[in-house]
Design an enzyme around this catalytic site. Sequence first.
Site, mmCIF file in Angstrom:
data_model
loop_
_atom_site.group_PDB
_atom_site.id
_atom_site.type_symbol
_atom_site.label_atom_id
_atom_site.label_comp_id
_atom_site.label_asym_id
_atom_site.label_seq_id
_atom_site.Cartn_x
_atom_site.Cartn_y
_atom_site.Cartn_z
ATOM 1 N N GLU A 156 -4.278 1.992 -3.431
ATOM 2 C CA GLU A 156 -5.570 2.468 -2.910
ATOM 3 C C GLU A 156 -5.440 3.679 -1.985
ATOM 4 O O GLU A 156 -6.420 4.356 -1.727
ATOM 5 C CB GLU A 156 -6.305 1.336 -2.171
ATOM 6 N N ASP A 188 0.815 -1.235 0.000
ATOM 7 C CA ASP A 188 0.000 0.000 0.000
ATOM 8 C C ASP A 188 0.848 1.284 0.000
ATOM 9 O O ASP A 188 1.463 1.624 1.022
ATOM 10 C CB ASP A 188 -0.928 0.047 1.213
ATOM 11 N N HIS A 233 -10.530 1.270 -0.587
ATOM 12 C CA HIS A 233 -10.602 2.722 -0.844
ATOM 13 C C HIS A 233 -10.645 3.056 -2.333
ATOM 14 O O HIS A 233 -10.446 4.210 -2.711
ATOM 15 C CB HIS A 233 -9.409 3.425 -0.201
ATOM 16 N N HIS A 285 -6.390 -8.325 -0.549
ATOM 17 C CA HIS A 285 -6.483 -7.128 0.280
ATOM 18 C C HIS A 285 -7.439 -7.423 1.434
ATOM 19 O O HIS A 285 -8.660 -7.315 1.294
ATOM 20 C CB HIS A 285 -6.995 -5.983 -0.605
ATOM 21 N N HIS A 321 -1.070 -2.723 6.199
ATOM 22 C CA HIS A 321 0.027 -1.751 6.239
ATOM 23 C C HIS A 321 1.159 -2.193 7.164
ATOM 24 O O HIS A 321 2.012 -1.384 7.525
ATOM 25 C CB HIS A 321 -0.460 -0.356 6.642
#
Length: 268
Positions: free
Chosen positions: A39, A8, A68, A151, A178
């Site tokens: 994203e 990410d 997102h 994801h 993350h």
Amino acid sequence: MRLLLIGDVVGKPGRQIVVRSLPRLKVAEQLDFVVANAENVAGGSGLTPELFHELLAAGVDCVTMGDHIYRRREIFSILERDERIVRPANYPGEAPGRPFAVLRAKSHIQVAVVNLLGRIFMSPVDCPLQAADRVLASLPAGVRVILVDYHAEATSDKQIMGRYLDGRVSAVLGTHTHVATADEQILPHGTAFQCDVGMTGPHESIIGRRIDRVLETTRTFRPTHFEVASGDCRLHGSIVDVDPETGRATAIRRIAIGQADADRLAGL
Ligand SMILES: [Fe+2]
Ligand SMILES: [Fe+2]
């Protein structure tokens, strides 16, 4: 052949380290194909056409997204006409974007890229396992190298997908949390697996956002703007070696590029 998935990419610090590091990293690591999860690229949420093209210019071959994906409406036109970006394949058929991409790597070998969303602690979506089956059934014959960006939030969810697709895809690599996990491995039937490849962005943060803002809202319930943080930017991702004849992975390795490494790669 050698693939890289960049975890990410968060905001401007994330974009900047990709732009500075990736051109020479591709040469140094002899990368054939680079995928980035984008994203969180535009101000920490979503993606715009301009920033999509900035990532491509830096050497990204295909962009995956996540929950997102539709935060910035400007990206809809790119999602509908550009082959180098995919939406989660377990979104409804009517959702803007393509459920998979088939692109050519530097070595001219075809690579399929798939993005799927998990269902634990996330908004309801269709079954990601069935969506994966649908995508695999509709890939053109002869495509053997397949990278899945799963994801998802929970490590259990990610292990389920890894085991479900073991031997049917080259790699199941996680994004979204993350935080990189130390479980990179080749599963018994030849699929490279890792729960999460980590974040590309400011690590002096709470998953990329300003620590003070997140703490204030958590303590007081007072809404604040979760601005993208700025300190200790690092690029995290994983490199997977794949036998193009069989599509099986032969190696997986985590990478972490800090500011000093980025300076070196940028030739400073
Ligand atoms: Fe994210
Ligand atoms: Fe996400």
